[in-house]
Design an enzyme around this catalytic site. Sequence first.
Site, PDB file in Angstrom:
ATOM      1  NE  ARG A   1      44.835  36.799  33.310  1.00  0.00           N
ATOM      2  CZ  ARG A   1      45.401  35.620  33.062  1.00  0.00           C
ATOM      3  NH1 ARG A   1      45.228  35.072  31.885  1.00  0.00           N
ATOM      4  NH2 ARG A   1      46.120  35.009  33.987  1.00  0.00           N
TER       5      ARG A   1
ATOM      6  CG  HIS B   1      50.055  41.235  37.434  1.00  0.00           C
ATOM      7  ND1 HIS B   1      49.503  41.621  38.633  1.00  0.00           N
ATOM      8  CD2 HIS B   1      49.157  40.390  36.864  1.00  0.00           C
ATOM      9  CE1 HIS B   1      48.334  41.045  38.786  1.00  0.00           C
ATOM     10  NE2 HIS B   1      48.097  40.289  37.736  1.00  0.00           N
TER      11      HIS B   1
ATOM     12  CE1 TYR C   1      36.988  38.168  36.529  1.00  0.00           C
ATOM     13  CE2 TYR C   1      39.213  38.967  36.829  1.00  0.00           C
ATOM     14  CZ  TYR C   1      38.350  37.947  36.484  1.00  0.00           C
ATOM     15  OH  TYR C   1      38.838  36.729  36.096  1.00  0.00           O
TER      16      TYR C   1
ATOM     17  NE  ARG D   1      39.099  35.815  43.954  1.00  0.00           N
ATOM     18  CZ  ARG D   1      40.013  36.335  43.166  1.00  0.00           C
ATOM     19  NH1 ARG D   1      40.122  37.634  43.071  1.00  0.00           N
ATOM     20  NH2 ARG D   1      40.842  35.570  42.476  1.00  0.00           N
TER      21      ARG D   1
END
Length: 724
Positions: free
Chosen positions: A406, A466, A499, A595
Amino acid sequence: MYPMIDPALADAGLGDAEDDDFDAVESPDALLPDHRYLDRELSWLAFNQRVLELAEDPSLPELERANFLAIFASNLDEFFMVRVAGLKRRIMTGLAVPTNIGRSPVDALADISREAHALQLRHADAWAGKVRPALADAGIEITDWEALTGDEQAALSEYFQAQVFPVLMPLAVDPAHPFPYISGLSLNLAIRIRNARTGRQEFARLKVPPMLPRYVEVRGTSEITRFIRLEDLIANHLGDLFPGMEVLDHHAFRLTRNEDMVIEEDESENLIQALEAELMRRRFGPPIRLEITDDMDDVTLDLLVRELDITDQEVYRLPGSLDLRGLFDLGKIDRPDLRYPPHLPTTSVSFQPGDSNSRPDMFKAIRKADVLVHHPYESFTTSVVAFLEQAARDPHVLAIKQTLYRTSGDSPIVQALIDAAEAGKQVLALVEVKARFDEANNIVWARKLEKAGVHVVYGLVGLKTHCKLALVIREEDGTLRHYSHIGTGNYNPKTSRIYEDFGLFTADPQVGKDLTRLFNELSGYAIEKKFKRLLVAPLHLRKGLIRQIDHERKNAEAGKPASIRIKVNSMVDEEIIDALYRASAAGVKVQVWVRGICSLRTDLEGISDNITVRSILGRYLEHSRIFAFENDGDPQVYIGSADMMHRNLDRRVEALVRVTDPRHLDELLAFFDLAMDPGTSSWHLGAEGVWYRHSEDGEGNPLVDLQDKTMGLIQRRRRARAVR
């Protein structure tokens, strides 16, 4: 917008162990109870409840509370578009199987509906009863049309005519006009009108324009900053849209559609074309949730339910305004006193220039020693971006290879790769165009890279890429040196500001060889080889982690020190969870910092007695993944991209790197110590999967905020360097 190998194998890394060794791990699952997992979907809803609890917290700044309400709404939208939609699709196609706790898919949908209804009502109440009044007390009022003075209404009417009316598109529903298509996540007004000529009642749909500000400022003499909702402004000017008609009633509604992606791949198919076709199909996915205001009449509701072909279970009747994602717009208000104190990321000590006028030599710093950076406390721009920009302009750099999951088309990282290619360097970008909800953007900038001469590869058939990897090959004194970066987060300068992630820079030749081989396999056909300092999914990561966990279990059984620490976004994979249960039952101290979703239970007597689970949410989204094993005093610690989910371990290319520098091991373990400290604010997982917030001590004093504390520690570390 919310972490053992055999000492003989320590130097070589887990990659040298044979598969037979992995298969030899004992699996006494018969000793584990059947009901040993928490429902993953309900656990996700519990995570979003923790987000909501931040919005409800009166100690947080008012605009931050509004932002958490918007995050909750955005999270829930994605949950319905993906998780609920996927479950419903599998039921309709007959492919559904029982959930991870053995519930039938139909019962699971009922469970989700029950919990989601309750959460949405609580969310609405948090806005109406807590955050909206708190904002008003702080001087920011969201008011209603009826509360405005005549002059204020007149001024807003002028704004409506000039800025809103021209872009509105009322759509009638009658024998000549079929029921219109309702786009997903759009906010709409359902309007009942009476034709003055025929006396017949009719229906119209009006979409609230998403490109206009959701909250319109009320200009006036008041010292309070006031806004009116756009849909409220439109609703009070419906007469202008339906001249000659009598407006009988109007109600807001909002539809959520199935927007999950289903891409059927084969080796002969053009993935980009398949994605573009699927993106078009996704716009017309079937409805899965209808949100309406609590005052909607039955006639209007019956029409919507019938025309949208939706069930009563999928109707969410809510008080107050719909689509509180619009509260993101309040972030534009210039009231820094109602936000978290600003934090400016510092440059990593290792990458600080020698003087204020010089540009740091990234390669020299990395040659000197491995560098561990912690975002957003330490700057992404002066580390990752600077590394790639220097590589692009350095004449000694021959090649750059990078994964991109991303990012954005205006990213300096994309530009650095383009600059490098145009300078004649070999550049490989492994682009994952299937990154959910970023597919269209990824296609655009992937083509931009291709036009610049970058070798763009779209990954392996059937697997998402990923992992977060960058490799620079540089010629130095006639030999080639590898400079590597392995991260826990995306190569995205925008999200890097919110982040929390780690990244490791290293010139270690073994890591460079591992990455070279991995990139070659990613641009080729398969992931086959094992690696020295990396654990790579889908073939070796799960086995490697289970081997580490089992090694700790055997150490505990032998009376040796044994502990396991895991920090992830999600803990769902049953094999990993069962391995942790076995370790806990043997006496291993297991600490899990998660999380979001957690299917691991802490209430199994004799099984999970040694397991502690914590969750931390705050101004930054905890995103890093850490895996730490005590290994009888020789800690084995990994960071990387993988969560403990089936998709990460079985259907994605993921990579963890073993951290070896003693300073970095101390930093990572100290970070974990702080998170698990009883004096740190966090949520504790208790019996039956219920999370309990611990934010104050016994005397009502606030506990330590981990993110504030980490900011201070890193700032002090920089000041100490400056003093030296």
